[in-house]
Design a protein around this motif. Structure first.
Motif, mmCIF file in Angstrom:
data_model
loop_
_atom_site.group_PDB
_atom_site.id
_atom_site.type_symbol
_atom_site.label_atom_id
_atom_site.label_comp_id
_atom_site.label_asym_id
_atom_site.label_seq_id
_atom_site.Cartn_x
_atom_site.Cartn_y
_atom_site.Cartn_z
ATOM 1 N N UNK A 116 0.789 -1.229 0.000
ATOM 2 C CA UNK A 116 0.000 0.000 0.000
ATOM 3 C C UNK A 116 0.811 1.263 0.000
ATOM 4 N N UNK A 117 1.934 1.270 -0.708
ATOM 5 C CA UNK A 117 2.763 2.465 -0.758
ATOM 6 C C UNK A 117 3.276 2.708 -2.168
ATOM 7 N N UNK A 118 3.764 3.931 -2.388
ATOM 8 C CA UNK A 118 4.456 4.289 -3.619
ATOM 9 C C UNK A 118 5.879 4.663 -3.235
ATOM 10 N N UNK A 119 6.736 4.840 -4.219
ATOM 11 C CA UNK A 119 8.132 5.148 -3.955
ATOM 12 C C UNK A 119 8.428 6.616 -4.226
ATOM 13 N N UNK A 120 9.335 7.153 -3.416
ATOM 14 C CA UNK A 120 9.872 8.483 -3.677
ATOM 15 C C UNK A 120 11.383 8.378 -3.797
ATOM 16 N N UNK A 121 11.939 9.295 -4.554
ATOM 17 C CA UNK A 121 13.388 9.397 -4.695
ATOM 18 C C UNK A 121 13.802 10.636 -3.911
ATOM 19 N N UNK A 122 14.447 10.413 -2.764
ATOM 20 C CA UNK A 122 14.820 11.537 -1.902
ATOM 21 C C UNK A 122 15.915 11.096 -0.951
ATOM 22 N N UNK A 123 16.666 12.052 -0.474
ATOM 23 C CA UNK A 123 17.656 11.783 0.553
ATOM 24 C C UNK A 123 16.971 11.911 1.912
ATOM 25 N N UNK A 124 16.847 10.812 2.624
ATOM 26 C CA UNK A 124 16.180 10.828 3.920
ATOM 27 C C UNK A 124 17.070 10.172 4.973
ATOM 28 N N UNK A 125 16.709 10.370 6.225
ATOM 29 C CA UNK A 125 17.478 9.846 7.346
ATOM 30 C C UNK A 125 16.523 9.322 8.411
ATOM 31 N N UNK A 126 17.107 8.602 9.383
ATOM 32 C CA UNK A 126 16.337 8.245 10.563
ATOM 33 C C UNK A 126 15.788 9.519 11.197
ATOM 34 N N UNK A 127 14.610 9.421 11.758
ATOM 35 C CA UNK A 127 13.959 10.600 12.317
ATOM 36 C C UNK A 127 12.905 11.164 11.390
ATOM 37 N N UNK A 128 12.933 10.756 10.116
ATOM 38 C CA UNK A 128 11.934 11.226 9.156
ATOM 39 C C UNK A 128 10.693 10.335 9.164
ATOM 40 N N UNK A 129 10.750 9.220 9.874
ATOM 41 C CA UNK A 129 9.610 8.314 9.932
ATOM 42 C C UNK A 129 8.359 9.056 10.395
ATOM 43 N N UNK A 130 7.272 8.904 9.642
ATOM 44 C CA UNK A 130 6.011 9.541 9.989
ATOM 45 C C UNK A 130 5.804 10.898 9.353
ATOM 46 N N UNK A 131 6.745 11.347 8.536
ATOM 47 C CA UNK A 131 6.636 12.675 7.914
ATOM 48 C C UNK A 131 5.581 12.688 6.815
ATOM 49 N N UNK A 132 4.944 13.831 6.648
ATOM 50 C CA UNK A 132 3.992 14.022 5.563
ATOM 51 C C UNK A 132 4.734 14.173 4.239
ATOM 52 N N UNK A 133 4.221 13.525 3.199
ATOM 53 C CA UNK A 133 4.731 13.676 1.837
ATOM 54 C C UNK A 133 3.688 14.489 1.077
ATOM 55 N N UNK A 134 4.074 15.683 0.637
ATOM 56 C CA UNK A 134 3.093 16.632 0.110
ATOM 57 C C UNK A 134 3.518 17.191 -1.240
ATOM 58 N N UNK A 135 2.541 17.774 -1.917
ATOM 59 C CA UNK A 135 2.758 18.456 -3.188
ATOM 60 C C UNK A 135 1.989 19.768 -3.137
ATOM 61 N N UNK A 136 2.584 20.838 -3.632
ATOM 62 C CA UNK A 136 1.926 22.145 -3.609
ATOM 63 C C UNK A 136 0.603 22.084 -4.385
ATOM 64 N N UNK A 137 -0.437 22.650 -3.800
ATOM 65 C CA UNK A 137 -1.749 22.733 -4.445
ATOM 66 C C UNK A 137 -1.831 24.082 -5.154
ATOM 67 N N UNK A 138 -1.761 24.052 -6.476
ATOM 68 C CA UNK A 138 -1.751 25.297 -7.248
ATOM 69 C C UNK A 138 -3.115 25.966 -7.284
ATOM 70 N N UNK A 139 -4.181 25.202 -7.060
ATOM 71 C CA UNK A 139 -5.539 25.764 -7.110
ATOM 72 C C UNK A 139 -6.350 25.264 -5.915
ATOM 73 N N UNK A 140 -6.018 25.727 -4.718
ATOM 74 C CA UNK A 140 -6.719 25.230 -3.532
ATOM 75 C C UNK A 140 -8.174 25.670 -3.493
ATOM 76 N N UNK A 141 -9.027 24.796 -2.956
ATOM 77 C CA UNK A 141 -10.417 25.141 -2.731
ATOM 78 C C UNK A 141 -10.517 25.938 -1.431
#
Length: 269
Positions: free
Chosen positions: A189-214
């Motif tokens: 139930x996951x997708x992959x990201x390509x990023x430099x991450x470290x311990x301590x990032x567990x539980x972080x939100x993965x977000x994308x800018x909303x160009x047209x927010x409601x």
């Protein structure tokens, strides 16, 4: 997760900056785990609200991890108390068990355990001046086509516990979509990201800018795509000759709809 560190890493004469801050930084508190008074690890998390209920979201392995014998009995998050003076904050502690029963919600699907946990927060117990920004179901992407391969994302967290210790703010790591969004990678139930991450990032939100927010998302104009879990690696990689893949697992955010559904006892109340 990462082990806690001491010291704030700033000079005694450092002046607070009171310029407006993007609400994204106020949606992601630092998470610390404890066993009694003994500090254990640092991790990341974010706020999520649904039907006037407020939750803390983090990784399941932050609250319990049998493989590493990680068994905290409480969490502490850092809350801002003044939107115009971000140096003002307080710790808010929450127990992970009530009469021996876990207070967090976790889930599983056909692929097995899902590395996401949510803990409901008692709003009445929070400091009245708390400055909190929270994601909601309206922030989730319902159109997989709008998240293109290689789309630019941000991971909002506390790598190795590192953060702006004066203003109590997380840091951002740039990431891109590394597997087709909307498809469960290898059936999980996951997708992959390509990023430099470290311990301590567990539980972080993965977000994308909303160009047209409601209107209902304008106060926090970001799309919530996933929950960062861990780095992805190959079991047969030569640890000497081969570099780490640099890929990460992010659980699809829609699991939060399941984990925050009203319980039968809530409906009866």
């Amino acid at each position: 997760m990462s082990a806690p560190t001491t010291g704030n890493g700033v000079g005694d004469n450092a002046a607070p900056i009171t310029a407006p801050v993007d609400p994204l930084f106020l949606a992601a508190p630092r998470v610390s785990t404890f066993h009694g008074k003994q500090p254990l690890t640092n991790a990341s998390g974010f706020f999520f609200e649904r039907d006037d209920r407020l939750f803390l979201v983090t990784s399941r392995h932050v609250v319990i991890d049998e493989d590493t014998q990680h068994f905290p009995d409480r969490l502490e998050i850092e809350l801002h108390l003044d939107a115009s003076n971000l140096t003002r904050s307080t710790g808010f502690s929450m127990l992970l068990y009530d009469d021996g029963e876990a207070v967090w919600h976790q889930g599983r699907d056909s692929g097995g355990e899902i590395d996401v946990a949510v803990i409901e927060l008692d709003r009445s117990a929070l400091p009245t001046e708390s400055v909190i920004r929270a994601f909601s179901p309206a922030h989730m992407s319902t159109n997989f086509d709008e998240v293109h391969p290689g789309a630019s994302l941000l991971v909002v967290g506390f790598p190795l516990g590192f953060h702006d210790a004066l203003h109590h703010l997380p840091v951002l790591r740039h990431a891109v979509i590394a597997s087709p969004y909307g498809i469960r990678f290898q059936g999980n139930g996951y997708f992959l990201t390509d990023a430099r991450t470290h311990r301590g990032t567990s539980g972080a939100a993965v977000v994308m800018r909303d160009a047209s927010p409601e209107a209902q998302t304008a106060a926090l104009p970001w799309k919530l795509l996933g929950v960062h879990s861990s780095r992805m690696d190959m079991g047969d990689r030569d640890l000497v000759l081969d570099e780490s893949l640099g890929l990460n697992c992010a659980w699809y955010a829609d699991i939060l709809l399941t984990l925050t559904e009203p319980r039968e006892s809530d409906a009866e109340d």
